[in-house]
Every structure is written in C-alpha cells, then in structure tokens.
Write a protein that holds these residues in place. Structure first.
Motif, PDB file in Angstrom:
ATOM      1  N   TRP A 102      69.336  25.948  42.604  1.00 12.20           N
ATOM      2  CA  TRP A 102      70.076  24.575  42.629  1.00 12.20           C
ATOM      3  C   TRP A 102      70.728  24.292  41.312  1.00 12.20           C
ATOM      4  CZ3 TRP A 102      67.411  20.366  46.238  1.00 12.20           C
ATOM      5  CH2 TRP A 102      67.477  20.761  47.504  1.00 12.20           C
ATOM      6  N   ASP A 103      71.035  25.332  40.384  1.00 10.23           N
ATOM      7  CA  ASP A 103      71.794  24.871  39.382  1.00 10.23           C
ATOM      8  C   ASP A 103      72.917  25.895  39.304  1.00 10.23           C
ATOM      9  OD1 ASP A 103      70.622  27.508  38.940  1.00 10.23           O
ATOM     10  OD2 ASP A 103      69.403  26.860  37.352  1.00 10.23           O
ATOM     11  N   ARG A 104      73.777  26.174  40.174  1.00 12.89           N
ATOM     12  CA  ARG A 104      74.938  26.892  40.350  1.00 12.89           C
ATOM     13  C   ARG A 104      76.255  25.977  40.260  1.00 12.89           C
ATOM     14  NH1 ARG A 104      72.890  29.200  44.438  1.00 12.89           N
ATOM     15  NH2 ARG A 104      74.690  29.163  45.581  1.00 12.89           N
ATOM     16  N   ASP A 105      77.496  26.543  39.763  1.00 13.92           N
ATOM     17  CA  ASP A 105      78.371  25.721  40.225  1.00 13.92           C
ATOM     18  C   ASP A 105      79.286  25.962  41.252  1.00 13.92           C
ATOM     19  OD1 ASP A 105      78.055  24.730  37.817  1.00 13.92           O
ATOM     20  OD2 ASP A 105      79.523  25.802  36.581  1.00 13.92           O
ATOM     21  N   ASP A 106      78.905  27.029  41.947  1.00 16.36           N
ATOM     22  CA  ASP A 106      79.744  27.335  43.310  1.00 16.36           C
ATOM     23  C   ASP A 106      78.689  27.279  44.450  1.00 16.36           C
ATOM     24  OD1 ASP A 106      78.494  29.564  42.193  1.00 16.36           O
ATOM     25  OD2 ASP A 106      79.446  30.867  43.496  1.00 16.36           O
ATOM     26  N   GLY A 107      79.406  27.075  45.705  1.00 14.53           N
ATOM     27  CA  GLY A 107      78.561  27.083  46.881  1.00 14.53           C
ATOM     28  C   GLY A 107      78.421  25.706  47.240  1.00 14.53           C
ATOM     29  N   ASP A 108      77.630  25.580  48.431  1.00 13.92           N
ATOM     30  CA  ASP A 108      77.287  24.416  48.987  1.00 13.92           C
ATOM     31  C   ASP A 108      76.285  23.316  48.081  1.00 13.92           C
ATOM     32  OD1 ASP A 108      78.597  25.283  51.089  1.00 13.92           O
ATOM     33  OD2 ASP A 108      76.537  25.734  52.317  1.00 13.92           O
ATOM     34  N   ILE A 109      76.442  22.216  48.345  1.00 16.87           N
ATOM     35  CA  ILE A 109      75.629  21.379  47.375  1.00 16.87           C
ATOM     36  C   ILE A 109      74.686  20.272  48.381  1.00 16.87           C
ATOM     37  CG2 ILE A 109      77.462  21.170  45.421  1.00 16.87           C
ATOM     38  CD1 ILE A 109      78.096  18.206  46.301  1.00 16.87           C
ATOM     39  N   VAL A 110      73.824  19.819  47.636  1.00 17.74           N
ATOM     40  CA  VAL A 110      72.893  18.937  48.496  1.00 17.74           C
ATOM     41  C   VAL A 110      73.547  17.475  47.682  1.00 17.74           C
ATOM     42  CG1 VAL A 110      70.418  17.991  48.749  1.00 17.74           C
ATOM     43  CG2 VAL A 110      71.170  20.522  49.005  1.00 17.74           C
ATOM     44  N   GLY A 111      73.577  16.440  48.705  1.00 16.85           N
ATOM     45  CA  GLY A 111      73.728  15.167  48.327  1.00 16.85           C
ATOM     46  C   GLY A 111      72.629  14.349  49.023  1.00 16.85           C
ATOM     47  N   ILE A 112      71.793  13.571  48.130  1.00 21.88           N
ATOM     48  CA  ILE A 112      70.800  12.743  48.674  1.00 21.88           C
ATOM     49  C   ILE A 112      71.054  11.163  48.498  1.00 21.88           C
ATOM     50  CG2 ILE A 112      68.403  12.329  48.558  1.00 21.88           C
ATOM     51  CD1 ILE A 112      67.815  15.218  47.334  1.00 21.88           C
ATOM     52  N   ASN A 113      70.954  10.465  49.480  1.00 24.86           N
ATOM     53  CA  ASN A 113      71.200   9.101  49.490  1.00 24.86           C
ATOM     54  C   ASN A 113      69.992   8.347  49.522  1.00 24.86           C
ATOM     55  OD1 ASN A 113      72.083   6.312  49.252  1.00 24.86           O
ATOM     56  ND2 ASN A 113      73.257   6.448  51.422  1.00 24.86           N
ATOM     57  N   TRP A 114      68.951   8.071  48.653  1.00 23.27           N
ATOM     58  CA  TRP A 114      67.773   7.627  48.842  1.00 23.27           C
ATOM     59  C   TRP A 114      67.544   6.210  48.340  1.00 23.27           C
ATOM     60  CZ3 TRP A 114      63.663  11.907  46.571  1.00 23.27           C
ATOM     61  CH2 TRP A 114      62.462  11.502  47.336  1.00 23.27           C
ATOM     62  N   GLY A 115      67.325   5.288  49.330  1.00 26.11           N
ATOM     63  CA  GLY A 115      67.258   3.814  49.058  1.00 26.11           C
ATOM     64  C   GLY A 115      66.028   3.431  49.213  1.00 26.11           C
ATOM     65  N   SER A 116      65.489   2.187  49.069  1.00 25.15           N
ATOM     66  CA  SER A 116      64.091   1.671  49.170  1.00 25.15           C
ATOM     67  C   SER A 116      63.543   1.833  50.578  1.00 25.15           C
ATOM     68  CB  SER A 116      64.374   0.059  49.123  1.00 25.15           C
ATOM     69  OG  SER A 116      64.826  -0.386  47.787  1.00 25.15           O
ATOM     70  N   SER A 117      64.318   1.963  51.617  1.00 22.13           N
ATOM     71  CA  SER A 117      63.737   2.240  52.962  1.00 22.13           C
ATOM     72  C   SER A 117      63.934   3.443  53.529  1.00 22.13           C
ATOM     73  CB  SER A 117      64.184   1.095  53.964  1.00 22.13           C
ATOM     74  OG  SER A 117      64.013  -0.325  53.498  1.00 22.13           O
ATOM     75  N   ASN A 118      65.314   4.261  53.365  1.00 18.31           N
ATOM     76  CA  ASN A 118      65.487   5.112  54.049  1.00 18.31           C
ATOM     77  C   ASN A 118      65.788   6.504  53.362  1.00 18.31           C
ATOM     78  OD1 ASN A 118      65.519   4.288  57.024  1.00 18.31           O
ATOM     79  ND2 ASN A 118      66.615   2.751  56.098  1.00 18.31           N
ATOM     80  N   PHE A 119      65.745   7.686  53.643  1.00 18.84           N
ATOM     81  CA  PHE A 119      66.210   8.818  52.822  1.00 18.84           C
ATOM     82  C   PHE A 119      67.303   9.605  53.845  1.00 18.84           C
ATOM     83  CE2 PHE A 119      65.492  13.447  52.436  1.00 18.84           C
ATOM     84  CZ  PHE A 119      65.822  13.567  51.159  1.00 18.84           C
ATOM     85  N   ARG A 120      68.369  10.081  53.255  1.00 19.56           N
ATOM     86  CA  ARG A 120      69.216  10.827  53.734  1.00 19.56           C
ATOM     87  C   ARG A 120      69.758  11.841  53.002  1.00 19.56           C
ATOM     88  NH1 ARG A 120      74.297   7.670  55.879  1.00 19.56           N
ATOM     89  NH2 ARG A 120      74.197   6.559  53.857  1.00 19.56           N
TER      90      ARG A 120
END
Length: 309
Positions: free
Chosen positions: A3-21
């Motif tokens: 998880w420290d490369r520049d190429d390929g798929d990425i993960v995006g985490i939207n992490w709020g007070s109540s929910n995790f996506r």
C-alpha cells in the motif's frame, strides 16, 4: 501488502463519527468493491480502528495506496490531520496529506479545510466534505466559479473561484431539526415527515423575512400547532421551512448575490428537494446534483495530484 506504490488500484476510506465506508478504486476512477459498516470513529478505540483497517488491507492486498477522510483525521480520530487554509486547491490539499500508519498499514489522511470569511471575519471549518467537493470539481459536476451548497446535518455553502475553495458557511439546521423532532417540547407537536407545501412555505417565509432570532421563532412553531394555525402533521414541514429560511437569510447576508445564478445542491435527494423549493420561493434557481460517486472521484483526484507532485 505494501500500500505504498504509485500505480494500480487505490483504497479510499470515508470514516465519519457513525459510519465507515471503504472503496477499492481503479486508476480510471471506477469503484471495484465497497465495504460499508456502522463502525464510526465515535464508537471505536484505537485497537478496534487498527483491526478494521487490517480487515480492509487483507481484503484488498493488491491496492497501491490508501487514503482516508472524515473524522478519522480529527482530534477524536486516529491522528489529527489539521486543516488547510483557504483558498484551497486540489494540489494544495494533496501536498498536505497527513501520512500515518494505522497499525501496520500506511494511510494518507486528508486534512480538513478552514477559512475566515471576508464579510464577517468569522472562522469556519469542514472535515470530510472537502473530498466530496473536490471530486465534484474534478468531474466538472459543479462550476469552477460561484456557490455550491451541500445540505445535510451540517449544511455547507461553499464559494468557489477558478476551481479553488475560497470560503464557506456551515449551518447546523439539519442537526437542530433532527434533535428537536426526536425529543423535547417541539417533538410533542410533530407527527409526520417534512414535505414541501403550504406549511413549509409559511415556515420558510417566517425564517427568512421576520428578522427574529431562532429562539423566538422555534417556540412560535409550537404555538402555531397549539393554537391550530397548523396541524401536527404539518409541524415538521413548518419547522424545516423555518430552519431553511433562516439559513438562506444568513447565506444572503454573507453573499447578497448568492441566489442570482443557479445553485448546485449536493446531498440526499429528499433534503435537497426542500432546499430547492426554498431557493425557488426566494426567487433563485437550484439544481440537484447526484453525489453517489463524488467521494470516490475525490480520492482518485487526490491520488493523481499526489503522484504528480
């Protein structure tokens, strides 16, 4: 898993007070996979945060990098990512990503945005909405100049100039409505949802035109039901109109030309519909924008800007 490369798929985490996506996002911006859980920051300790991120890493070991936005970067989250001062561009935000390790996993946390408005010299902040907003700008879904509204629990009215976030205003109208209709004195005079109609329009006019403070106007909503000016079934509509009207009055105080053009509204469709009705009643125009992929587009745009830097 690196998880420290520049190429390929990425993960995006939207992490709020109540929910995790969490989203696995292809280089072209498409979402390949999604994880959604009611495991927000407010209900987790650090060990539980680590365990959740480890689960994501195990599911998507092929990902190149991971980004996270929202309350994960607040003073109650994993690590305080701070705020980037406006005016802010995508490149400026990408240059100030907050690099951390959550357990063994490297994650770049997106800072929030901070401004001090020109009209009233008041500070304001946002955290989480910046990623959605930048995704909309990058995708060309909102104009590079003008005002954009993100109605919700804490509604944001954002002034853009040449694709940069210049300043913004936050109104707690959604939270006030939710709390007052869930418990307390006003909850006893409300029966049913808020809908556009005569009661909503009456509340909108009172909130926008009366000049009275919300403390007075809110109790007046109870009096109207008790004195049978409106029914309990209309109570929520009147209250929502009252709060939106007061909010729109504040917007116009800050930016007198706010409703001169078409205002993009980004958020949940039912709430945006009420805001659109409010804007139209005051002589403006509003356009509802679908935002289901704005956050993932924002992560993709941030990744591209970070790699290019």
């Amino acid at each position: 898993m690196t998880w420290d490369r520049d190429d390929g798929d990425i993960v995006g985490i939207n992490w709020g007070s109540s929910n995790f996506r969490a989203f696995l996002i292809a280089p072209e911006g498409q979402v390949r996979d999604t994880i959604e859980q009611p495991r927000g920051i407010a209900g987790l300790d650090r060990a539980q945060m680590q365990a959740l991120v480890a689960e994501v890493a195990a599911r998507w070991p092929q990902a190149a990098r991971a980004y996270a936005s929202g309350m994960i970067g607040s003073n109650i989250g994993w690590s305080d990512a701070g705020y980037v001062d406006c005016p802010t561009t995508l490149a400026k935000l990408a240059a100030q990503l907050h690099e951390v390790r959550i357990g063994e996993v490297p994650v770049a946390i997106v800072p929030g945005l901070a401004c001090r408005r020109g009209v009233d010299d008041a500070p304001d902040i946002m955290r989480g909405e910046e990623t959605e907003l930048l995704g909309l700008i990058a995708a060309g879904q909102v104009p590079a100049n003008g005002l954009v509204a993100l109605p919700g629990t804490h509604s944001k009215w954002v002034r853009l100039r040449d694709g940069a976030v210049v300043e913004f205003m936050t109104a707690m109208s959604g939270e006030i409505f939710d709390r007052l209709t869930a418990a307390g004195l006003l909850a006893s005079v409300i029966d049913g949802p808020a809908v556009e109609g005569a009661a909503f329009q009456a509340g909108l006019k009172a909130g926008h035109d009366s000049g009275l403070g919300l403390g007075t106007l809110l109790f007046g909503a109870r009096a109207r039901v008790i004195r049978q000016d409106i029914s309990k079934q209309e109570g929520a509509s009147y209250l929502r109109g009252l709060l939106i009207g007061a909010e729109l009055a504040d917007v116009r105080r800050l930016w007198p030309d706010a409703l001169d053009g078409s205002v993009p509204l980004v958020g949940a469709a039912p709430v945006c519909a009420l805001y659109a009705a409010g804007v139209a009643a005051l002589g403006g125009r509003a356009e509802q924008i679908r935002s289901h992929d704005a956050v993932t587009r924002g992560f993709a745009a941030l990744h591209a800007a970070a790699v290019a830097a």
